[in-house]
Design an enzyme around this catalytic site. Sequence first.
Site, PDB file in Angstrom:
ATOM      1  N   THR A  15       0.847  -1.153   0.000  1.00  0.00           N
ATOM      2  CA  THR A  15       0.000   0.000   0.000  1.00  0.00           C
ATOM      3  C   THR A  15       0.905   1.233   0.000  1.00  0.00           C
ATOM      4  O   THR A  15       0.480   2.266   0.382  1.00  0.00           O
ATOM      5  CB  THR A  15      -0.794  -0.118   1.264  1.00  0.00           C
ATOM      6  OG1 THR A  15      -1.376  -1.412   1.292  1.00  0.00           O
ATOM      7  CG2 THR A  15      -1.905   0.895   1.340  1.00  0.00           C
ATOM      8  N   ASN A 223      -1.445  -3.542  15.960  1.00  0.00           N
ATOM      9  CA  ASN A 223      -1.944  -4.538  15.014  1.00  0.00           C
ATOM     10  C   ASN A 223      -2.783  -5.633  15.650  1.00  0.00           C
ATOM     11  O   ASN A 223      -3.279  -6.513  14.951  1.00  0.00           O
ATOM     12  CB  ASN A 223      -0.780  -5.150  14.237  1.00  0.00           C
ATOM     13  CG  ASN A 223      -0.305  -4.187  13.169  1.00  0.00           C
ATOM     14  OD1 ASN A 223      -1.058  -3.834  12.277  1.00  0.00           O
ATOM     15  ND2 ASN A 223       0.939  -3.730  13.299  1.00  0.00           N
ATOM     16  N   THR A 228     -11.917  -5.021  14.742  1.00  0.00           N
ATOM     17  CA  THR A 228     -12.984  -4.993  15.756  1.00  0.00           C
ATOM     18  C   THR A 228     -12.495  -4.285  17.004  1.00  0.00           C
ATOM     19  O   THR A 228     -11.323  -4.122  17.222  1.00  0.00           O
ATOM     20  CB  THR A 228     -13.415  -6.417  16.125  1.00  0.00           C
ATOM     21  OG1 THR A 228     -12.260  -7.167  16.469  1.00  0.00           O
ATOM     22  CG2 THR A 228     -14.146  -7.061  14.976  1.00  0.00           C
TER      23      THR A 228
END
Lengths: 228, 228
Positions: A15, A223, A228
């Site tokens: 990314t 991480n 959630t």
Amino acid sequence: VLGKGAGMISPNMATLLVFACTDAKLSPAAARKALATAVDGSFNRITVDGDMSTNDTVLLLASGAAGTPAIRTGSPEYARFAQALTSALAEVARLVVLDGEGARKCVQVTVEGARSDDEAQCAARGIAESMLCKAAFAGADPNWGRFVCAAGATGVTLDANAVDVVIGGVPVARAGKPIPAALRRAKARMQQREFQVLLRLRQGTGRGWMWTSDLTVDYVHFNAAYTT
Amino acid sequence: VLGKGAGMISPNMATLLVFACTDAKLSPAAARKALATAVDGSFNRITVDGDMSTNDTVLLLASGAAGTPAIRTGSPEYARFAQALTSALAEVARLVVLDGEGARKCVQVTVEGARSDDEAQCAARGIAESMLCKAAFAGADPNWGRFVCAAGATGVTLDANAVDVVIGGVPVARAGKPIPAALRRAKARMQQREFQVLLRLRQGTGRGWMWTSDLTVDYVHFNAAYTT
């Protein structure tokens, strides 16, 4: 040159977004070759977590606005341009590592004296992606045996009784024998934001290197809870 | 069967010491073959930190004290012995993972439907050794996209629009599409000490699996200061 990226950093141009702009005029072949050279000497040498992202991109835009003649491969101008582009991308790559998730350090892992450049790079990547080695970087722990083990586990040609290890310019092992008096100074070097770990394998002339971050408690916190 | 080992756990039978004793009488060939089979189905499937140690050992000692006839390869007795040895070693291997540095969980990563068993095993290892995935295990984060990315980064044949992901028996993605309502249940499963992450690639019939630990803050603390 602009770059963005902090997690999933182990580009194989997988990314990470990087945009490099120049007002030089470049032949398409020269632009492609210079960019490949520069990426090989920068973004393909960095790792934060060893997890390749799905969409790394480095773009080079050459406007020609400078009005100078087109630069073609093989020319002295090409060599100067490629070198400048490599330096610029390398600087951004280093900053991406320092900006990595939880990272507080950028460590250059260099392997010299391997049987080939490929073996040297493989050993450097083995150390740079080792959780054990990266935790040692975080703790400024001059655990040089760990570095040699990680290099050896990659399968490259390595004789543990021949290896020199130098941390931040301080030799901590010579021909596989520890230099205990050096550990305190090596630890001080490892407390800096940037330092080098150098292994000399004494098997040939191959050389490779990587930039890697330290593995910190903050990386795990960051991480462990994302979705959630 | 006795086993010892907690850090540098990524055996390729490379500081793991395991001793298995039996009073059965075995032909040397049968003992060798049964041990190779059992290690392949146990210790060569575990990873804590992905760092191969320098001296893993598994020994099988067969005394013959039972006074029964020698077991030879190819016999029904051999098949039963090999299965029993595999179960015993697998149990110890699982306990080594749960006893790993900072580890609180043992996660079985299974990949099915790969083009070959080798590709399945490669993808399973990719997930099992990924720092990002292991941090998600620690945080009970059902970040299934991370698992698919780690599998894909290994280079195996994978179509992200074909993959099913099942966490602790709860399907969280079908043919690459998320099942958002399932995430809360999947998270609850990931809070258990042991659970399975299953990827179905739908590319063939290859199957592979690994046992791995979660990457916790305690792992980093433990390994950041060892030498000094």
